[in-house]
Design a protein around this motif. Structure first.
Motif, PDB file in Angstrom:
ATOM      1  N   CYS A  50      -2.459 -48.894  40.918  1.00 11.17           N
ATOM      2  CA  CYS A  50      -2.359 -48.483  39.517  1.00 11.17           C
ATOM      3  C   CYS A  50      -1.942 -49.692  38.696  1.00 11.17           C
ATOM      4  CB  CYS A  50      -1.335 -47.369  39.341  1.00 11.17           C
ATOM      5  SG  CYS A  50      -1.764 -45.828  40.189  1.00 11.17           S
TER       6      CYS A  50
ATOM      7  N   ASP B 257       0.942 -38.717  42.115  1.00 12.39           N
ATOM      8  CA  ASP B 257       1.066 -38.753  43.572  1.00 12.39           C
ATOM      9  C   ASP B 257       0.712 -37.404  44.189  1.00 12.39           C
ATOM     10  OD1 ASP B 257       1.768 -41.418  43.667  1.00 12.39           O
ATOM     11  OD2 ASP B 257       3.924 -41.029  43.648  1.00 12.39           O
ATOM     12  N   GLU B 258       1.118 -36.325  43.540  1.00 14.11           N
ATOM     13  CA  GLU B 258       0.790 -34.986  44.041  1.00 14.11           C
ATOM     14  C   GLU B 258      -0.722 -34.771  44.076  1.00 14.11           C
ATOM     15  OE1 GLU B 258       2.768 -32.117  41.663  1.00 14.11           O
ATOM     16  OE2 GLU B 258       4.786 -32.888  42.084  1.00 14.11           O
TER      17      GLU B 258
ATOM     18  N   ALA C  79      -6.430 -39.049  39.138  1.00 15.27           N
ATOM     19  CA  ALA C  79      -6.674 -38.885  40.565  1.00 15.27           C
ATOM     20  C   ALA C  79      -8.125 -38.512  40.840  1.00 15.27           C
ATOM     21  CB  ALA C  79      -5.738 -37.832  41.136  1.00 15.27           C
TER      22      ALA C  79
ATOM     23  N   LEU D 225       3.800 -40.605  37.142  1.00 18.17           N
ATOM     24  CA  LEU D 225       3.531 -41.004  38.524  1.00 18.17           C
ATOM     25  C   LEU D 225       3.816 -39.877  39.512  1.00 18.17           C
ATOM     26  CD1 LEU D 225       4.950 -44.636  38.450  1.00 18.17           C
ATOM     27  CD2 LEU D 225       2.541 -43.952  38.570  1.00 18.17           C
ATOM     28  N   GLY D 226       4.788 -39.033  39.225  1.00 13.58           N
ATOM     29  CA  GLY D 226       5.077 -37.912  40.116  1.00 13.58           C
ATOM     30  C   GLY D 226       3.885 -36.982  40.276  1.00 13.58           C
TER      31      GLY D 226
ATOM     32  N   ARG E 200      -2.651 -44.072  50.498  1.00 19.06           N
ATOM     33  CA  ARG E 200      -1.368 -44.313  49.860  1.00 19.06           C
ATOM     34  C   ARG E 200      -1.539 -45.041  48.529  1.00 19.06           C
ATOM     35  NH1 ARG E 200       0.752 -49.543  51.343  1.00 19.06           N
ATOM     36  NH2 ARG E 200      -0.789 -50.697  52.555  1.00 19.06           N
ATOM     37  N   ARG E 201      -0.663 -44.692  47.580  1.00 22.56           N
ATOM     38  CA  ARG E 201      -0.630 -45.425  46.317  1.00 22.56           C
ATOM     39  C   ARG E 201       0.302 -46.621  46.469  1.00 22.56           C
ATOM     40  NH1 ARG E 201       2.726 -45.695  42.012  1.00 22.56           N
ATOM     41  NH2 ARG E 201       3.972 -43.875  42.649  1.00 22.56           N
TER      42      ARG E 201
ATOM     43  N   LEU F 127      -3.125 -37.106  44.004  1.00 25.06           N
ATOM     44  CA  LEU F 127      -3.770 -38.018  44.948  1.00 25.06           C
ATOM     45  C   LEU F 127      -3.667 -37.495  46.371  1.00 25.06           C
ATOM     46  CD1 LEU F 127      -2.656 -41.516  43.582  1.00 25.06           C
ATOM     47  CD2 LEU F 127      -4.996 -40.622  43.646  1.00 25.06           C
ATOM     48  N   ALA F 128      -2.531 -36.906  46.717  1.00 28.48           N
ATOM     49  CA  ALA F 128      -2.363 -36.345  48.056  1.00 28.48           C
ATOM     50  C   ALA F 128      -3.349 -35.211  48.300  1.00 28.48           C
ATOM     51  CB  ALA F 128      -0.928 -35.853  48.248  1.00 28.48           C
TER      52      ALA F 128
END
Length: 335
Positions: free
Chosen positions: A257, A273-274, A240, A269-270, A284-285, A276-277
């Motif tokens: 990705c 995403d955290e 990220a 991925l979990g 958005r991914r 990246l936020a």
């Protein structure tokens, strides 16, 4: 027979893949070789590249019913840093041997980007054995990491595998932050861990060997091992952070990705995403539309049609040949 078509190529550490097709009809034939292009005193070897590609392209033309090729898009690992000889010799060689008049020479990170997101602003994390992030606002390219497993590629497969093996050795020694599940996995894969230095340090392909352990780290994380979970969370942070370094600051953006490492699934991925936020709020991914060969096909089709809007760059995306200046002027008016 169809008069003319395009050639799209993806060249990397595992070999070379090629497609021929016709604009509007898509790919018509494809082939591959498991022999990587050599790197020598002149960086990536254009003679070795052409020696593999020309007979493959001719066979593909015969299979697809193409009389000749007028456009080519070549994506190659190492093009940005080791591609001077390719840029100097490939356009002339392709014209002489195959009749190609327009050539796009791209870093594999660019073809990975186009394969994942297409020609729109954003960032792409390409993660396999190594890791690189590439971003564009459609006026220029930015890259982060991709420095190889000794100096970077943070969060990539070799990085995860090395971190997992370090945790295994910590458990073997009785040090803190060791992992008994990772130690058991390392013994299963490599044998007694006291032999790991001898198995890894002398090898030219040690990055790939390290990366081969990344799926075991993922499996241990899914099984609940907290050390393996922390390794994947750290990898996600690196990914990220690299994406944030290259993603455009404004406009509607996406992060794609691509690469085999994302096969580790939700365990990676979990946390990605955290992070990246946190680093890129509102961005958005998205799932990758295709792979680097798909990206090379997209570049070839757009170049053949005169619609290539991607920014030119001496190292990242070099375009030569008939009609290229007019295509560039058209692209400038669209951006």
């Amino acid at each position: 027979m169809t008069a003319a078509g395009y050639l799209a190529v993806d060249s990397g550490g595992s070999g070379l893949r090629a497609v021929v097709g016709v604009g509007g009809r898509g790919p018509l034939a494809r082939a591959s070789s498991d022999v990587p292009v050599r790197t020598g005193d002149r960086d990536l070897d254009p003679g070795h590249f052409m020696g593999q590609l020309v007979p493959m392209a001719r066979a593909l033309c015969a299979e697809a019913g193409l009389e000749r090729l007028d456009t080519a898009a070549i994506g190659a690992a190492g093009m940005a840093s080791l591609g001077d000889a390719l840029r100097a010799e490939l356009p002339g060689g392709l014209a002489r041997e195959l009749g190609v008049g327009r050539v796009a020479l791209a870093a594999d990170a660019v073809t990975a980007y186009v394969g994942a997101l297409g020609p729109r602003p954003g960032a792409v994390i390409a993660a396999g054995t190594g890791l690189i992030a590439v971003g564009t606002d459609l006026t220029g390219w930015r890259r982060a990491d991709g420095w190889g497993h000794l100096l970077g590629d943070c969060g990539g497969g070799a990085w995860i595998g090395r971190a997992g093996l370090e945790a295994a050795l910590r458990a073997h020694d009785g040090r803190e932050r060791g992992s008994a599940p990772l130690l058991a996995a390392a013994v299963e894969v490599f044998g007694p861990v006291t032999g790991l230095p001898g198995q890894l340090y002398p090898r030219d392909d040690r990055a790939a060997v390290l990366a081969s352990f990344a799926p075991r780290v993922g499996a241990c994380a899914v099984g609940g091992d907290p050390v393996a979970v922390d390794v994947l969370r750290a990898a996600a942070r690196h990914m990220a952070d690299s994406a944030a370094a290259v993603c455009p600051a404004e406009g509607e953006r996406a992060v794609g990705c691509t690469g085999g490492l994302f096969g580790l699934g939700a365990a990676l991925l979990g946390p990605l995403d955290e992070r990246l936020a946190e680093r890129l709020p509102g961005v958005r991914r998205v799932g990758a539309e295709g792979d680097p060969l798909h990206g090379a096909v997209r570049i070839a089709e757009d170049l053949a049609a005169g619609h290539l809007t991607l920014p030119r760059d001496e190292k990242m995306l070099c375009v030569t040949g008939a009609g290229v200046e007019e295509i560039a002027r058209t692209a400038d008016t669209r951006t």
